[in-house]
Design a protein around this motif. Structure first.
Motif, short mmCIF file in Angstrom:
data_model
loop_
_atom_site.label_atom_id
_atom_site.label_comp_id
_atom_site.label_asym_id
_atom_site.label_seq_id
_atom_site.Cartn_x
_atom_site.Cartn_y
_atom_site.Cartn_z
N ILE A 159 0.87 -0.85 -0.31
CA ILE A 159 -0.39 0.00 -0.55
C ILE A 159 0.61 1.22 0.04
O ILE A 159 0.52 2.21 -0.40
N PRO A 160 1.67 1.43 0.89
CA PRO A 160 2.73 2.61 0.62
C PRO A 160 3.56 2.56 -0.43
O PRO A 160 3.61 3.75 -0.74
N LEU A 161 3.82 1.71 -1.11
CA LEU A 161 5.29 1.58 -1.86
C LEU A 161 3.85 2.04 -3.31
O LEU A 161 4.78 2.54 -3.99
N ALA A 162 2.97 2.21 -3.09
CA ALA A 162 2.18 1.88 -4.25
C ALA A 162 1.24 3.44 -4.79
O ALA A 162 0.87 4.10 -5.54
N VAL A 163 1.62 4.30 -3.34
CA VAL A 163 1.34 5.60 -3.38
C VAL A 163 1.26 6.25 -4.87
O VAL A 163 0.80 7.18 -5.55
N PRO A 164 3.54 6.61 -4.98
CA PRO A 164 2.74 7.36 -6.37
C PRO A 164 2.17 6.54 -7.61
O PRO A 164 1.91 7.59 -8.41
N LEU A 165 1.75 5.55 -8.06
CA LEU A 165 1.42 5.59 -8.54
C LEU A 165 -0.76 6.37 -8.48
O LEU A 165 -0.87 6.31 -9.53
#
Length: 219
Positions: free
Chosen positions: A170-176
């Motif tokens: 979830i946090p890693l996908a924030v930019p997407l």
């Protein structure tokens, strides 16, 4: 080598698509559509509000749907010794992971884009917003698939790995999410381009990062 990789892709798709032993495509799609159905009940029948927020809801639902099959991507094959067997045949972990990433995207990316059509109708999105959502998903879902494979490799063999995987993705996908959902506010263009750029970086890094994690888990 190419023939072996194609056979591996065929095997991975047979496992991940509906009807396979790990077929979980229907569950993410049903979850995705359930979010689209329930959101209008939560915010009420305000059509302008639904149209304004519907694209972001689709992106959040796509991310959550992409998390569901993570426990089936890497860990079962480590337990079965598949990576060891393929290493004896000359296939590196990086090549195997790259094929797995492609199979993962094919099993959920295009079906998710198709499911976005009824979801857009439920959320009251017009044709232009639907076009931007579809372009954004086309650019962003490979990145979600890459993130899923990386996190699945990093958490393979860990107790509570599935819960930890969800917390990592979830946090890693924030930019997407920011660029993908933001493209609806900017009218596409730069937002979709940035989504594609982030996705491309993730796709390029995944074979090496996940391959190293698989080697560590095997050891």
């Amino acid at each position: 080598m190419i023939r072996q990789l194609l056979l591996l892709l065929r095997r991975d798709l047979a496992l991940l698509l509906p009807g396979g032993r790990r077929g979980g495509t229907m569950l993410p799609l049903l979850f995705f559509l359930a979010v689209a159905m329930l959101f209008p009940f939560a915010v009420g029948p305000d059509a302008p509000l639904l149209a304004r927020t519907g694209g972001g809801v689709i992106w959040v639902a796509a991310l959550l749907a992409a998390i569901l099959p993570l426990d089936r991507l890497i860990e079962p094959d480590i337990e079965l010794g598949l990576f060891d067997q393929l290493a004896l045949r000359g296939l590196s972990e990086e090549a195997i992971v790259a094929v797995r990433m492609l199979a993962h995207w094919l099993s959920f990316g295009p079906p998710l884009m198709l499911a976005a059509l009824p979801a857009a109708a439920l959320l009251g999105l017009d044709g232009e917003r639907l076009r931007l959502v579809e372009l954004g998903l086309l650019a962003g879902t490979p990145g979600l698939a890459a993130l899923g494979v990386i996190v699945a490799a990093l958490t393979a063999g860990l107790r509570g790995g599935m819960a930890l995987a969800g917390l990592l993705v979830i946090p890693l996908a924030v930019p997407l999410l920011i660029f993908g959902a933001g493209s609806l506010a900017t009218g596409g263009g730069s937002g979709i381009a940035l989504t594609g750029a982030v996705s491309l970086v993730l796709v390029a890094l995944t074979p090496f990062a996940a391959g190293a994690a698989v080697r560590s888990a095997r050891g």
